[in-house]
Design a protein around this motif. Structure first.
Motif, PDB file in Angstrom:
ATOM      1  N   SER A   1      -0.517  -0.790  -7.827  1.00 42.20           N
ATOM      2  CA  SER A   1      -0.932  -1.840  -6.873  1.00 42.20           C
ATOM      3  C   SER A   1      -0.981  -3.176  -7.714  1.00 42.20           C
ATOM      4  O   SER A   1      -0.525  -3.972  -7.012  1.00 42.20           O
ATOM      5  CB  SER A   1      -2.733  -1.511  -6.711  1.00 42.20           C
ATOM      6  OG  SER A   1      -2.561  -0.244  -5.986  1.00 42.20           O
TER       7      SER A   1
ATOM      8  N   SER B   1      -4.706   2.842  -1.188  1.00 40.26           N
ATOM      9  CA  SER B   1      -3.638   3.646  -1.701  1.00 40.26           C
ATOM     10  C   SER B   1      -4.168   4.864  -2.679  1.00 40.26           C
ATOM     11  O   SER B   1      -3.709   5.678  -2.980  1.00 40.26           O
ATOM     12  CB  SER B   1      -2.660   2.978  -2.811  1.00 40.26           C
ATOM     13  OG  SER B   1      -3.397   2.224  -3.808  1.00 40.26           O
TER      14      SER B   1
ATOM     15  N   THR C   1       0.855  -1.177   0.051  1.00 40.08           N
ATOM     16  CA  THR C   1       0.109  -0.128  -0.183  1.00 40.08           C
ATOM     17  C   THR C   1       0.771   1.252   0.140  1.00 40.08           C
ATOM     18  O   THR C   1       0.531   2.139  -0.847  1.00 40.08           O
ATOM     19  CB  THR C   1      -1.058   0.130   1.228  1.00 40.08           C
ATOM     20  OG1 THR C   1      -1.776  -1.039   1.138  1.00 40.08           O
ATOM     21  CG2 THR C   1      -1.920   1.026   1.198  1.00 40.08           C
TER      22      THR C   1
ATOM     23  N   THR D   1       0.773   4.282  -2.827  1.00 38.42           N
ATOM     24  CA  THR D   1       0.522   5.382  -2.357  1.00 38.42           C
ATOM     25  C   THR D   1       1.377   6.489  -2.814  1.00 38.42           C
ATOM     26  O   THR D   1       1.113   7.394  -3.393  1.00 38.42           O
ATOM     27  CB  THR D   1       0.314   5.422  -0.825  1.00 38.42           C
ATOM     28  OG1 THR D   1      -1.061   4.809  -0.417  1.00 38.42           O
ATOM     29  CG2 THR D   1       0.441   6.971  -0.476  1.00 38.42           C
TER      30      THR D   1
END
Lengths: 198, 179
Positions: free
Chosen positions: B168, B130, A169, A173
């Motif tokens: 991702s 995210s 993540t 991000t």
């Protein structure tokens, strides 16, 4: 662009519902959406009142100014057109800190407050300024260090290692935030050029 | 590791509150009066957002309930198969920027069906964590100050969403491998 997305969502929805032979869901869905909108806003009242109250104390005591000074190098890079001592900066930085800590409901009031302060610097209250766009870009790409909600859901479904997604993540991000900042800088530069030309 | 994280997330807000209050006291701010002065603004701000949020959620709700999302998913399936991306993730990728509650529902559903430790479960978790609901953030933030022309904000937000989704898929495949 918001106009087109809004129109597109509704029209595509109506057409597809018609094709699927379930046109009756459209009006029900519309009212349901409207109801959710009001519910969400009323839910926001308590959160906004609470955090805006706390933020006022932080502002009056000079705590916001301290945060501002601490993080000013980042702020100057991201928001070159906001004066260094302007109150908007304090709110922007608390919004970013709250986002990083995953404090979603604290981040929103601070973001709104930051927008209101940025509005005071704007020559045209109906049009967004580049600084507002940057703040929005940072929020939509959400720099989250701890995705609390997701970890809770994973635990709920008996994950053997609920936190194993923290690393992936973080990576995703950083990529999305990096891309947001890059595009933001690019469009900011382009708007300025077309404006000076025109 | 998890204990540390849950500890941090439980303590974060109380610590922030204590810091603000103690510092305010130390600087001789009339804390209660300042608080109510700031809180006063909460109501008006929330009310100002209502028309914007109602408008946006009506559109999202019609779009979802009509089956348009399922239709787009099945149209895109062949392309995804070609790229070895599981088609089950597409509804989440499409929904994430437009509806936070919808995306969370899809993620929960994926975990329930495939398990949190499956490839899909990990991918959904990463995607969910995210990115943020671009359309909601735009509506709330710009609605609160009455912005009509959002300049390039939406474009940048959506491009960041695409980047987050691609990143991702890439990182979850690299770290955990397919299936």
């Amino acid at each position: 662009m918001v106009n087109y997305i809004w129109l597109g969502l509704i029209l595509i929805g109506i057409v597809v519902a018609g094709i699927n032979g379930k046109i009756e869901v459209v009006s029900a869905a519309a009212f349901e959406g409207a109801k959710t909108g009001v519910t969400v806003c009323f839910g926001l009242i308590s959160i906004l009142a609470f955090w805006l109250g706390m933020m006022k104390i932080a502002e009056d005591s000079g705590l916001l100014k301290k945060l501002q000074r601490l993080l000013s190098p980042i702020a100057r890079f991201l928001f070159p057109d906001v004066p260094r001592d302007h109150p908007a900066m304090g709110y922007i930085l608390s919004n970013m800190s709250a986002n990083m800590l995953g404090l979603g409901n604290a981040a929103t009031p601070m973001g709104i407050k930051a927008m209101q302060e940025l509005q005071k610097l704007s020559p045209d209250p109906r049009t967004a300024t580049p600084a507002m766009c940057t703040l929005l870009a940072l929020n939509t790409s959400s720099i989250t260090l701890i995705p609390t909600t997701i970890i809770a859901i994973r635990l709920n479904y008996e994950s053997t290692n609920a936190v194993e997604i923290v690393g992936t993540t973080l990576f995703a991000t950083f990529v999305s935030t990096g891309v947001a900042i890059l595009f933001d800088k690019y469009y900011r530069y382009r708007t300025r050029r077309t404006r000076t030309k025109g | 590791m998890y204990e540390l994280i849950s500890y941090a997330s439980v303590w974060a807000i109380p610590l922030i509150l204590a810091t603000i209050l103690v510092y305010g006291m130390y600087k001789k701010v009339p804390v209660y009066e300042s608080f109510t002065e700031g809180a006063k603004e909460g109501f008006g701000t929330a009310i100002k957002i209502i028309p914007h949020l109602v408008g946006m959620l009506v559109a999202v709700s019609i779009f979802r309930q009509s089956g348009a999302l399922d239709m787009i998913t099945s149209l895109c399936k062949p392309l995804l198969d070609l790229l070895h991306i599981p088609g089950d993730i597409l509804p989440l990728a499409l929904l994430r920027p437009i509806s936070g509650a919808g995306a969370l529902a899809v993620t929960t559903d994926i975990m329930a069906t495939h398990g949190p430790d499956s490839f899909l479960g990990r991918l959904a978790s990463t995607m969910q964590g995210s990115t943020d609901t671009t359309l909601y953030v735009l509506t709330v933030y710009f609605g609160a100050i009455g912005i009509r022309n959002s300049l390039y904000a939406l474009k940048v937000g959506l491009l960041a969403d695409v980047a987050g989704i691609v990143a991702s898929i890439f990182i979850v495949t690299m770290v955990f491998g397919v299936v």
